[in-house]
Motif scaffolding. Structure first.
Motif, PDB file in Angstrom:
ATOM      1  N   ILE A   1     -58.743 -19.370  16.259  1.00  0.00           N
ATOM      2  CA  ILE A   1     -58.040 -20.174  17.143  1.00  0.00           C
ATOM      3  C   ILE A   1     -56.753 -20.545  16.582  1.00  0.00           C
ATOM      4  CG2 ILE A   1     -57.942 -22.577  18.274  1.00  0.00           C
ATOM      5  CD1 ILE A   1     -61.220 -22.497  17.734  1.00  0.00           C
ATOM      6  N   ASP A   2     -55.558 -20.422  17.422  1.00  0.00           N
ATOM      7  CA  ASP A   2     -54.337 -20.371  16.826  1.00  0.00           C
ATOM      8  C   ASP A   2     -53.500 -21.536  17.730  1.00  0.00           C
ATOM      9  OD1 ASP A   2     -53.869 -19.280  19.222  1.00  0.00           O
ATOM     10  OD2 ASP A   2     -52.727 -17.349  18.498  1.00  0.00           O
ATOM     11  N   ARG A   3     -54.193 -22.511  18.360  1.00  0.00           N
ATOM     12  CA  ARG A   3     -53.597 -23.555  18.932  1.00  0.00           C
ATOM     13  C   ARG A   3     -52.598 -24.241  17.987  1.00  0.00           C
ATOM     14  NH1 ARG A   3     -57.504 -27.697  22.080  1.00  0.00           N
ATOM     15  NH2 ARG A   3     -56.125 -29.304  22.956  1.00  0.00           N
ATOM     16  N   PHE A   4     -52.860 -24.706  16.832  1.00  0.00           N
ATOM     17  CA  PHE A   4     -52.180 -25.410  15.856  1.00  0.00           C
ATOM     18  C   PHE A   4     -51.271 -24.590  14.978  1.00  0.00           C
ATOM     19  CE2 PHE A   4     -56.401 -26.900  17.189  1.00  0.00           C
ATOM     20  CZ  PHE A   4     -55.994 -28.206  17.826  1.00  0.00           C
ATOM     21  N   ALA A   5     -51.429 -23.496  15.103  1.00  0.00           N
ATOM     22  CA  ALA A   5     -50.582 -22.340  13.972  1.00  0.00           C
ATOM     23  C   ALA A   5     -49.208 -22.809  13.877  1.00  0.00           C
ATOM     24  CB  ALA A   5     -50.840 -20.945  14.479  1.00  0.00           C
ATOM     25  N   GLY A   6     -48.400 -23.238  14.724  1.00  0.00           N
ATOM     26  CA  GLY A   6     -46.971 -23.542  14.468  1.00  0.00           C
ATOM     27  C   GLY A   6     -46.682 -24.992  13.875  1.00  0.00           C
ATOM     28  N   ARG A   7     -47.655 -25.686  13.795  1.00  0.00           N
ATOM     29  CA  ARG A   7     -47.443 -26.993  13.013  1.00  0.00           C
ATOM     30  C   ARG A   7     -47.128 -26.714  11.624  1.00  0.00           C
ATOM     31  NH1 ARG A   7     -50.477 -30.768  16.137  1.00  0.00           N
ATOM     32  NH2 ARG A   7     -50.618 -29.908  18.329  1.00  0.00           N
ATOM     33  N   ASP A   8     -45.888 -27.735  11.240  1.00  0.00           N
ATOM     34  CA  ASP A   8     -45.522 -27.925   9.932  1.00  0.00           C
ATOM     35  C   ASP A   8     -46.667 -28.714   9.190  1.00  0.00           C
ATOM     36  OD1 ASP A   8     -43.310 -26.292  10.307  1.00  0.00           O
ATOM     37  OD2 ASP A   8     -42.026 -28.157  10.839  1.00  0.00           O
ATOM     38  N   ARG A   9     -47.077 -29.696   9.736  1.00  0.00           N
ATOM     39  CA  ARG A   9     -48.030 -30.374   9.006  1.00  0.00           C
ATOM     40  C   ARG A   9     -49.259 -30.648  10.056  1.00  0.00           C
ATOM     41  NH1 ARG A   9     -45.486 -33.918   5.285  1.00  0.00           N
ATOM     42  NH2 ARG A   9     -47.230 -35.113   5.157  1.00  0.00           N
ATOM     43  N   ILE A  10     -50.362 -30.974   9.424  1.00  0.00           N
ATOM     44  CA  ILE A  10     -51.703 -31.233  10.288  1.00  0.00           C
ATOM     45  C   ILE A  10     -52.500 -32.209   9.796  1.00  0.00           C
ATOM     46  CG2 ILE A  10     -53.136 -29.614   8.901  1.00  0.00           C
ATOM     47  CD1 ILE A  10     -52.826 -29.373  12.523  1.00  0.00           C
ATOM     48  N   SER A  11     -53.105 -32.849  10.520  1.00  0.00           N
ATOM     49  CA  SER A  11     -54.161 -33.921  10.143  1.00  0.00           C
ATOM     50  C   SER A  11     -55.554 -33.864  10.753  1.00  0.00           C
ATOM     51  CB  SER A  11     -53.682 -35.603  10.490  1.00  0.00           C
ATOM     52  OG  SER A  11     -52.446 -35.542   9.865  1.00  0.00           O
ATOM     53  N   ILE A  12     -56.537 -33.594  10.114  1.00  0.00           N
ATOM     54  CA  ILE A  12     -57.740 -33.275  10.581  1.00  0.00           C
ATOM     55  C   ILE A  12     -59.018 -34.307  10.099  1.00  0.00           C
ATOM     56  CG2 ILE A  12     -59.697 -31.435  10.357  1.00  0.00           C
ATOM     57  CD1 ILE A  12     -57.183 -29.689   9.371  1.00  0.00           C
ATOM     58  N   ALA A  13     -59.567 -34.713  11.011  1.00  0.00           N
ATOM     59  CA  ALA A  13     -61.033 -35.424  10.953  1.00  0.00           C
ATOM     60  C   ALA A  13     -62.157 -34.776  10.624  1.00  0.00           C
ATOM     61  CB  ALA A  13     -61.112 -36.570  11.847  1.00  0.00           C
ATOM     62  N   VAL A  14     -63.125 -34.923   9.679  1.00  0.00           N
ATOM     63  CA  VAL A  14     -64.158 -34.085   9.508  1.00  0.00           C
ATOM     64  C   VAL A  14     -65.569 -35.002   9.426  1.00  0.00           C
ATOM     65  CG1 VAL A  14     -65.487 -32.528   7.963  1.00  0.00           C
ATOM     66  CG2 VAL A  14     -62.884 -32.273   8.298  1.00  0.00           C
ATOM     67  N   LEU A  15     -66.197 -34.943  10.293  1.00  0.00           N
ATOM     68  CA  LEU A  15     -67.438 -35.775  10.641  1.00  0.00           C
ATOM     69  C   LEU A  15     -68.870 -34.713  10.102  1.00  0.00           C
ATOM     70  CD1 LEU A  15     -65.364 -37.023  12.720  1.00  0.00           C
ATOM     71  CD2 LEU A  15     -67.225 -38.783  12.669  1.00  0.00           C
ATOM     72  N   GLY A  16     -69.446 -35.203   9.202  1.00  0.00           N
ATOM     73  CA  GLY A  16     -70.749 -34.333   8.943  1.00  0.00           C
ATOM     74  C   GLY A  16     -71.953 -35.229   9.355  1.00  0.00           C
ATOM     75  N   ASP A  17     -72.786 -34.188   9.903  1.00  0.00           N
ATOM     76  CA  ASP A  17     -74.302 -34.566  10.352  1.00  0.00           C
ATOM     77  C   ASP A  17     -73.964 -35.859  11.310  1.00  0.00           C
ATOM     78  OD1 ASP A  17     -76.188 -32.794   8.574  1.00  0.00           O
ATOM     79  OD2 ASP A  17     -74.415 -33.159   7.592  1.00  0.00           O
ATOM     80  N   PRO A  18     -73.441 -35.695  12.345  1.00  0.00           N
ATOM     81  CA  PRO A  18     -73.344 -37.120  12.782  1.00  0.00           C
ATOM     82  C   PRO A  18     -74.361 -37.607  13.763  1.00  0.00           C
ATOM     83  CG  PRO A  18     -72.066 -35.298  14.151  1.00  0.00           C
ATOM     84  CD  PRO A  18     -72.637 -34.800  12.850  1.00  0.00           C
ATOM     85  N   GLY A  19     -75.376 -36.845  14.403  1.00  0.00           N
ATOM     86  CA  GLY A  19     -75.815 -36.871  15.697  1.00  0.00           C
ATOM     87  C   GLY A  19     -77.113 -37.614  16.097  1.00  0.00           C
TER      88      GLY A  19
END
Length: 526
Positions: free
Chosen positions: A89-107
């Motif tokens: 997935i290259d939707r964000f490939a051109g960003r100079d900076r990135i912020s990501i949230a990661v949630l494990g075992d939520p459901g």
């Protein structure tokens, strides 16, 4: 925003002595609490038992899903965002900076999951994307369960959400996951495969195998109403894929029911790890390091996932896994001088897995040492929490098994031979009753391991503070990376000013390597 310091500074920052329960209680669906002791979840989860005893058809089903996927996905698939051949997935490939949230075992869909929501909105609403990592839907997947376990809790998260399945998401043949994340029609049905095993094993498995629940197109449309903004939409090319996220590459793998990957996925993992010189972060349904033990995650045909992660040419800087429902961080020093952060991030919404049963991490030295290890909850807080749960069950709430957080901090340090991470009760002031309680509570099931998972996990959970939930926020640029662990205690004060439980920062050194520095305090006592 000035966050609260971590629980290493004060038991209040773990949620002990909470003055007022958080506003998450208003968000939680008004229905019965999720309960593993009811027959329904046990029966719905039977495919795990069947796969482990009569042969696991997951690999065959995954291959069948991927063969069918191009024909099943709707014409609205955003072709410029996804390379179906490389699964990138290259939707964000051109960003100079990135912020990501990661949630494990939520459901779980109850207070355990919704307690995270206000903190997520407070500290991660501005992230570019989120990833749900392992066991998205308890107890056994199912399209209908996504309403209260995915669409509703994250309705106000403005960015796209991607996912990687855990073992529970495979109990419906991955139908709910494929509909939600891969844009497969809800009436497509799970693939029918022969699977491994003898003729008798295949017959027994087929007769007892759980058939996935169904949903209509209209029912799925009603769920998607919660997350219908254009910015929230995302389609991924299957249960494993890579995301070029600006300066980093996220690599998501699907470890199925039994915690392994097949030959085809292994070949893809090697290919997607090699060509890019970007730093990479592995996201996996089962952690590589957990409870002071290295689990390599075997690959069909030979080799293991950790061999790929530690290969210098692949440039991995972190590996994040779910499945164990707490937070653990192991900064592992490799022989070539690099450090990889191995993280367990499974506190996004399921019942708590104990940390008081994590041994002294010096057992991993020189690769990793106890002084550099971090976990949430702290071992003493974990013991104090479980002592309350078992006191209610075994001592009828009389307080015979209850251990205070201060006593537990000191006794856990004594038991496993470490320096307390937070000042506790002086040893000479701990009562004989508390020491007897430790000897009774410590050996009891507290991790949700297979022997205890279904029958005891309801005891591990709590709908009142302290709740010990957590998630990650990752911020990266070309020369700096920060990984935060944010706590969700369930307290109103910590919703308004959340607790930053752990932070680790990396910068690129003169030799081009990432140099990690922990910004979370070490031992409370020198």
């Amino acid at each position: 925003m000035s966050p609260h310091p971590p629980s290493r500074r004060s038991p209040a920052n773990a949620g002990w002595g909470c003055r007022q329960i958080g506003e998450f209680s208003r968000l939680t669906p008004r229905k019965k609490r999720f309960n593993w002791l009811r027959p329904g979840p046990l029966v719905a989860s039977r495919n795990d038992w069947l796969a482990r005893r009569f042969g696991d058809p997951t690999d065959d089903m995954r291959r069948a899903w991927l063969e069918r996927l191009p024909a099943l996905q709707r014409a609205t698939l955003p072709a410029p965002d996804v390379d179906l051949r490389t699964r990138v997935i290259d939707r964000f490939a051109g960003r100079d900076r990135i912020s990501i949230a990661v949630l494990g075992d939520p459901g779980e869909g109850d207070a355990s999951q919704y307690a995270v929501v206000p903190v997520l909105q407070h500290v991660a609403a501005d992230t570019d994307l989120a990833v749900l990592c392992s066991d998205l839907i308890y107890p056994a997947g199912g399209i209908g369960a996504y309403a209260d376990r995915f669409y509703r809790p994250y309705a106000d998260y403005p960015g796209p959400i991607y996912g990687l399945p855990g073992n529970h998401d495979w109990y419906d043949g991955l139908t709910g996951f494929m509909t939600t994340f891969c844009d497969v029609p809800p009436d497509a049905g799970a693939p029918t495969v022969r699977g491994p095993g003898s003729a008798l094993q295949r017959t027994l498995r087929r007769l007892a195998w759980r058939r996935p629940p169904t949903a209509t197109v209209a029912e799925v449309a009603d769920m998607r109403w919660y997350r219908d903004a254009e910015s929230q939409q995302a389609v991924q090319p299957g249960p494993y894929c890579a995301i070029d996220a600006g300066p980093v590459r996220l690599v998501l793998i699907d470890t199925g029911i039994t915690g392994r990957i097949d030959r085809e996925q292994g070949e893809w993992l090697r290919a997607v790890s090699a060509p890019s010189d970007k730093p990479k972060i592995l996201l996996t349904g089962t952690p590589i390091y957990s409870y002071g033990t290295l689990g390599r995650c075997p690959i069909g045909g030979g080799g293991d996932v950790n061999e790929i992660v530690t290969e210098p040419a692949h440039n991995y800087v972190a590996a994040i896994g779910g499945d164990d429902h707490n937070y653990q961080r192991y900064p592992v020093h490799l022989r070539d001088g690099r450090v990889i952060q191995y993280i367990v991030s499974g506190g996004g919404g399921a019942y708590l897995s104990a940390t008081h049963q994590i041994p002294d991490v010096d057992r991993l030295a020189p690769a990793c040492r106890e002084e550099d290890f971090r976990c949430y909850p702290l071992r003493g807080d974990s013991l104090a929490h479980f002592s309350r749960r078992y006191d209610a069950l075994l001592a009828f709430g009389r307080g015979l098994l209850r251990i205070s957080p201060e006593d537990a901090t000191t006794m856990m340090a004594e038991r496993i031979g470490i320096t307390p991470p937070r000042t506790g009760t002086p040893p000479e002031q701990i009562s004989a009753r508390a020491r007897r309680a430790l000897e009774r509570v410590f050996p009891l099931p507290a991790r949700g391991a297979p022997a205890a998972h279904n029958l005891m996990s309801v005891l591990f959970d709590s709908d009142t503070p302290p709740m010990f939930k957590s998630f990650l926020r990752l911020d990266a640029s070309a020369d700096e990376m920060v990984i935060d662990c944010w706590a969700a205690t369930g307290c109103l004060e910590h919703e308004r000013d959340p607790v930053l439980e752990d932070r680790v920062r990396a910068r690129v050194g003169p030799d081009g390597r990432w140099c990690w520095t922990s910004e979370t305090p070490g031992r409370a006592v020198p």
